[in-house]
Design a protein around this motif. Sequence first.
Motif, short mmCIF file in Angstrom:
data_model
loop_
_atom_site.label_atom_id
_atom_site.label_comp_id
_atom_site.label_asym_id
_atom_site.label_seq_id
_atom_site.Cartn_x
_atom_site.Cartn_y
_atom_site.Cartn_z
N PHE A 124 13.17 -22.94 -14.40
CA PHE A 124 12.48 -24.20 -14.04
C PHE A 124 13.11 -25.40 -14.75
O PHE A 124 13.21 -26.48 -14.19
N ARG B 254 14.27 -28.65 -6.46
CA ARG B 254 13.83 -27.42 -7.12
C ARG B 254 12.67 -26.78 -6.37
O ARG B 254 12.63 -25.56 -6.20
N GLN B 255 11.75 -27.60 -5.91
CA GLN B 255 10.62 -27.07 -5.15
C GLN B 255 11.12 -26.36 -3.89
O GLN B 255 10.70 -25.26 -3.57
N VAL C 234 3.33 -36.26 -7.36
CA VAL C 234 3.57 -35.26 -8.40
C VAL C 234 5.08 -35.09 -8.60
O VAL C 234 5.56 -35.07 -9.73
N ARG C 235 5.81 -34.99 -7.49
CA ARG C 235 7.26 -34.78 -7.60
C ARG C 235 7.98 -36.10 -7.33
O ARG C 235 8.28 -36.42 -6.19
N MET C 236 8.19 -36.86 -8.38
CA MET C 236 8.83 -38.16 -8.27
C MET C 236 10.35 -38.01 -8.18
O MET C 236 11.02 -38.72 -7.45
N SER C 237 10.92 -37.11 -8.96
CA SER C 237 12.38 -37.06 -9.06
C SER C 237 13.00 -36.20 -7.96
O SER C 237 12.36 -35.28 -7.44
N SER D 135 13.09 -32.54 -8.96
CA SER D 135 11.88 -31.72 -8.78
C SER D 135 11.70 -31.33 -7.32
O SER D 135 11.17 -30.27 -7.02
#
Lengths: 387, 287
Positions: A259, A331-332, A322-325, A328
């Motif tokens: 992660f 990765r999701q 939640v996932r700004m970058s 992320s």
Amino acid sequence: MVTNLPAIGTQFLIDIPALDSIIGGLRRRGYEVLGPVVRGAAVVYDAIEGVNDLPAGAGDEQEAGAYRLTRREDGALFGFVLSPHSWKKFLHPPEARLFAARRDGRSFRLLNGGPAPPPRYAFLGVRACELAAIAIQDRVLLGESYSDATYRARRQGAFLVAVNCTWAAPTCFCTSMRTAPPAEAGFDLALTELVSSERHVFVIEAGSRAGAEVLAEVERHEASPGDRLEAERAIAAAKASIWRKVNTSGLRELLYEKFDDPRWDHVAQRCFTCGNCTQVCPTCFCTTVDDSSDVTGQQTERWRRSDSCFSQNFTFIHGGSVRMSAKSRYRQWLTHKLGAWVDQFGSPGCVGCGRCITWCPAGIDITQEAAALRADEEIAIGKGDAI
Amino acid sequence: MEAIELEQDQTSQVDTFQPVPAVVSQVRKDTPDTFTLTLEPEGAEPLPSFLPGQFSMLYVFGVGELPISISGDPQEKGKLLYTVRSVGKTTHALVSRKVGDSVGVRGPFGKPWPLKAARGKDVLVVAGGIGLAPLRPVIYYILRHRADYGRLVILYGARSPRDLLYQKQLDSWSRLPDVQVLTTVDYGGLSWHGHVGVVTTLFRYVRLQPLHSVAMVCGPEIMMRYVAWELEARGLPQGDLYVSMERNMKCGVGFCGHCQFGPYFICKDGPIFTYREMRPWLGKYEL
């Protein structure tokens, strides 16, 4: 009515006019037949009326971030590998109206129930990896407690004609995902194209009673051992040419562990978060809803549209996303596709079709990213780089 | 009193995506930005029953739809209560409904609080801010089945005294036997004579029987993590600690993909999870 149906699983040989009759037979049964056609500079899936609509002699060159239509001398009808489209376009359409409603005093009334009656589709040219993708979407959208009405109606009525690949693209990695040809189940008819200087024929078998009924109507004869061997060899040769790989052993656990791996920053520098990969992916299923009203505010519709976990809005709750970058979100996507999917639906969400590799404008390669995460010790200390 | 079934019945024959209009029969202002709407059926068809912890998708005509936990009494049939904080376009439209307006309802969805597993045990309810709303059905249920449960401890924290929900009810619950209610605020002000500090500062006033208790926690994620650490440190097993999670949702039934949290869909695998399930994932930034 129909006697002497061809036995399920028995292989027959048919010629091109017989394939045309199969398309005609499906159309007579009320199916809207969809298959590969050339549009612009790509093979896509669209309505066809007969074999003349099929992309005879069309081939394709695919690499990370690159697709080119090519001309083949042999006139093969299925000589290309994969279309940027997948059958998801028809079964889980990118836009579907969930309902229309009209204001009624201080309340509202739904107008004429839900979605329009589903079309009856016959798909011609479903590759083995695409059959696997359909089976995966079945597990997602036809759940035990709830099933998606739009998908269910379209899926239940669909007639699937599989085509076993006899060519592979450099972006293919179905052999790693256990979805490689030959198609073994889940089809009504399955074809293997045999094209040489002497003949242009198809080895065909029925996989269901509906398939056998269609096959019964066309001129055919039983495939000889030589025909069957030729088909097997063509498929085996295609599989043998596949070099991209994903090591799926323990991959889910690996992705969960990684992660915080620096590789995610590395890929985020290349990823545009455009969502092309999720659009071309035959299993990506995420959707959003849009409510839009007419100018009087009296009537409104809710449309469901394809969505992508690469969009920042995807995870918006009060206070922000939640996932700004980009990191992320990539990765999701990767962790879900190759990892969490196993927990959720019992198999990875990837069938190894390679579309996300071909259609990524940055040429990001899911197989390389997965391999790099596995080998990240080297990257972390700067000894090497998987790119 | 007719007993409600604590088992799940998620089989649904109606189209999952079609909201059913229900009429707002009461709007109650709980705090300056938070309102409780009572919905009743528009026609003869009764509203569905629900289990404590479940949520509905609430739809405002032409505006949008949101997941909102049900905050009423599960045994009060025919009514559904929702406590909504106005934070955006759709929640603002929801709290602006007047008595007599209708709202679309889908659901209820999701897994409930473990009221069955908690039978015979002490129940520790720990809430932060609007997190008390999904826990109020638990309190109603336990108070209606008092003999089935041990002590009921309610620990509640909010930003300021005026942000405390259900204050009169908290007062009346605190006067019941075997019920302990403690509230705390981050900023007290001159007229506040209660506790000041985060909700975990209240644990020192609680006599916890760690192997004979079930904790149900709902609030901001950071608050739930600290509560979980505190309770773990006090010996409560991870499997006896439950949290209620929140993410963006468009469908409520596991199809839209928005609410994914590691291997879970918050809507259908949750929103109630054991801390044992959530522990590997809580606190992972941008998961």
